[in-house]
Scaffold this active site. Structure first.
Site, PDB file in Angstrom:
ATOM      1  N   CYS A   2       0.858  -1.174   0.000  1.00 28.38           N
ATOM      2  CA  CYS A   2       0.000   0.000   0.000  1.00 28.38           C
ATOM      3  C   CYS A   2       0.891   1.219   0.000  1.00 28.38           C
ATOM      4  CB  CYS A   2      -0.878   0.019   1.231  1.00 28.38           C
ATOM      5  SG  CYS A   2       0.054   0.451   2.687  1.00 28.38           S
ATOM      6  N   LYS A 532       1.837  -2.410  -8.524  1.00 30.88           N
ATOM      7  CA  LYS A 532       3.175  -2.343  -9.091  1.00 30.88           C
ATOM      8  C   LYS A 532       4.237  -2.927  -8.172  1.00 30.88           C
ATOM      9  CE  LYS A 532       6.143   1.013 -11.390  1.00 30.88           C
ATOM     10  NZ  LYS A 532       6.055   0.427 -12.731  1.00 30.88           N
TER      11      LYS A 532
HETATM   12  N1  GLU Z   1      -2.809  -5.796   6.029  1.00 29.36           N
HETATM   13  C1  GLU Z   1      -3.383  -4.504   5.899  1.00 29.36           C
HETATM   14  C2  GLU Z   1      -4.793  -4.547   5.338  1.00 29.36           C
HETATM   15  O1  GLU Z   1      -5.230  -5.507   4.781  1.00 29.36           O
HETATM   16  C3  GLU Z   1      -2.520  -3.573   5.081  1.00 29.36           C
HETATM   17  C4  GLU Z   1      -2.336  -4.054   3.691  1.00 29.36           C
HETATM   18  C5  GLU Z   1      -1.466  -3.128   2.893  1.00 29.36           C
HETATM   19  O2  GLU Z   1      -0.249  -3.118   3.127  1.00 29.36           O
HETATM   20  O3  GLU Z   1      -2.020  -2.469   2.002  1.00 29.36           O
HETATM   21  O4  GLU Z   1      -5.517  -3.609   5.470  1.00 29.36           O
END
Ligand code: GLU
Length: 537
Positions: A2, A532
């Site tokens: 993310c 990406k």
């Molecule tokens: N594990 C978290 C979620 O599912 C963060 C995932 C991420 O790194 O986007 O919200």
């Protein structure tokens, strides 16, 4: 994976966060959110939704809150579906948090700390917010350290506490955070792309350290409470290089930037017509000592590795494997002190490639990496690094990162062939001479983009294909394009030595893919279900 952003300073934070999230959107784009602190009341307001940053922007536009401190997140769900409630930031008690990574023991934590009834989402991330809040007694460092010591997994955590006005805290393990301070304030992000509008200087937050962002200073401490001086680095990316520069999509802009990107990449590694990595500190003997080569990479970077494999086999006659980094550890890889391991990653944060590299190092291999982002995790973990000079690449489909990776491989092949006595000086020089002509060849290919566009439009003519059999499109070297069947659609590729034809051919196919997608009205830069940079395993 993310994207994370945090900002505290003099500018209106809402726009800073939304603009940054848009630049980070290639890392994941199933939900977006921001939390901002009202300057007057210090109340924390969270706006979040499933969907794109543009959806979040629409929600935020209606809100009139003066705020100069906030955090933001663009999510790529790992735990819990794509819903408004699962979008970050998460709030628990005094704590507002965004998280990148995976907390493996989140279920144990829910049980041990009796959190079942307080959680509003299905994410592992909200559990961390709750844990920090559990330990928070007015001392942010204590709470963060106590909570982090309970976590198993990977995390970049960015936190605001209700009663700490104007301050943002961050701590990480594996998942990246870079930070900087400049005239406009202090900021952090998952990667540099989001910061380079403000400054070219940044530092990588070390693992298990606590970073505090204040409006006029940053404070970095280790877990023992000692102050740590951040190690600032400089990138030569232009401050506005992460924009679209008038193109409808990043992908087209990035395709067009290839001649310059390739030229800049190779010119720093060529001296007197010979490949020379001395300024990068890469010693020649790593290419002569090794008995075999193993390339580890994922996605497009792996394809650059496959081209390198063909070249090395044909020219250097060495044993070379190309391993999918995500499978590497599970296939009993044969790597030892006689193996040169080459890791390839645009971002330098691809977690599978990083883990593969760590494994290879443990087996005694020498590790060289080809990376675009200075100071990234893979770069820091490698014995030696050759940087590509692609600049920021935002479109999910890789174009200039790929061709610059290829150019570095061509230099490596030339170097190896020379050092291992296969090429004499004249042969190396003529190989390098051809490589130096690649940017011009690519420029010639780009001049034909209209021709490719015409074909892209006709390929989409499904009816015609169905009723009359598939059309034939030839991408063919100029010198071979004689006496062709007139029913063929032909795009000639500018001539260059055969070994180097991959460059104009790749660019032709990039253009074709780009136009097919853009003419269909797709969001070219963000293909569905594909992000990406894969920063979680
Ligand atoms: N594990 C978290 C979620 O599912 C963060 C995932 C991420 O790194 O986007 O919200």
């Amino acid at each position: 994976m993310c994207g994370i952003i945090g900002y505290t300073g003099s500018e209106e934070v809402k726009n800073v966060l939304l603009d940054a999230l848009e630049l980070l959107e290639y890392r994941g784009y199933d939900s977006a959110g921001i939390a901002i602190k009202n300057d007057a009341t210090q109340e924390t307001n969270v706006y979040k939704c499933a969907g794109r940053v543009s959806d979040l922007r629409a929600i935020c536009e209606k809100k009139r809150i003066l705020s100069t401190c906030g955090i933001g997140h663009i999510r790529w769900a790992t735990h819990g579906g794509v819903t408004d409630a699962n979008a970050h930031p998460h709030r628990q008690g005094q704590v507002t948090l965004v998280h990148n990574g995976i907390v493996e023991n989140y279920k144990d934590l829910i049980n041990s700390y009796d959190m079942q009834d307080m959680l509003k989402s299905e994410t592992d991330s909200e559990v961390v917010a709750s844990l920090i809040n559990h330990y928070y007694k007015g001392k942010p460092h204590e709470a963060l350290k106590k909570a982090v010591r309970k976590l198993k997994g990977t995390f970049a955590l960015v936190v605001m506490f209700d009663d700490q006005p104007g301050v943002i805290y961050a701590v990480r393990n594996v998942s990246p955070i870079v930070a900087t301070i400049c005239e406009e304030g202090a900021m952090l992000a998952s990667d540099l792309t989001a910061l380079c509008r403000f400054t070219n200087e940044y530092f990588v937050v070390p693992e298990y350290h606590i970073l505090e962002l204040h409006k006029d200073k940053i404070v970095l401490t280790d877990f023992e409470g000692n102050l740590v001086e951040p190690e600032f680095m400089e990138v030569d990316w232009e401050l506005n290089s992460a924009g679209k520069a008038g193109y409808p999509f990043y992908m087209e802009k990035e395709i067009m930037e290839q001649p310059d990107a390739i030229r800049t990449t190779i010119e720093s590694y060529i001296k007197d017509g010979m490949p020379d990595f001395s300024e990068a500190g890469v010693p020649d003997d790593i290419f002569t000592k090794c008995e075999r080569i193993c390339i580890v990479a994922c996605g497009t970077a792996r394809h650059a590795g496959l081209v390198a494999q063909a070249l090395v086999k044909r020219i250097v006659h060495m044993h070379i494997d190309v391993e999918m980094a995500s499978e590497f550890m599970y296939t009993d890889p044969v790597v030892d002190e006689k193996t040169l391991v080459i890791a390839v990653s645009q971002s330098g944060e691809t977690i599978d490639t990083l883990e593969a590299l760590k494994y290879a190092k443990k087996q005694g291999s020498t590790c060289l990496s080809i990376i675009n982002v200075k100071g990234s995790s893979i770069a820091r973990e490698s014995d030696y690094v050759l940087y590509t000079a692609a600049g920021p690449e935002i479109a999910v489909a890789s174009t200039k990162a790929y061709t610059t990776q290829l150019s570095v491989f061509y230099l490596l092949v030339a170097k190896m062939a020379y050092l291992r006595g296969i090429f004499g000086i004249e042969e190396v020089k003529s190989f390098i001479d051809a490589l130096e002509r690649v940017p011009d060849t690519v420029t010639k290919m780009l001049a034909k983009k209209r021709e490719v566009h015409v074909i892209a439009k006709e390929l989409s003519n499904i009816k015609e294909v169905k009723s009359r059999g598939a059309d034939i499109v030839l991408f063919i070297k100029e010198e071979l394009a004689v006496d062709l069947d007139p029913s063929y659609k032909v795009v000639t590729l500018p001539d260059i030595e055969d070994y180097f034809m991959v460059f104009p051919a790749s660019v032709a196919l990039q253009l074709l893919a780009y136009y097919v997608s853009s003419d269909k009205g797709f969001d070219v830069d963000k293909p569905r279900n594909l992000a990406k940079v894969v920063t979680v395993e």
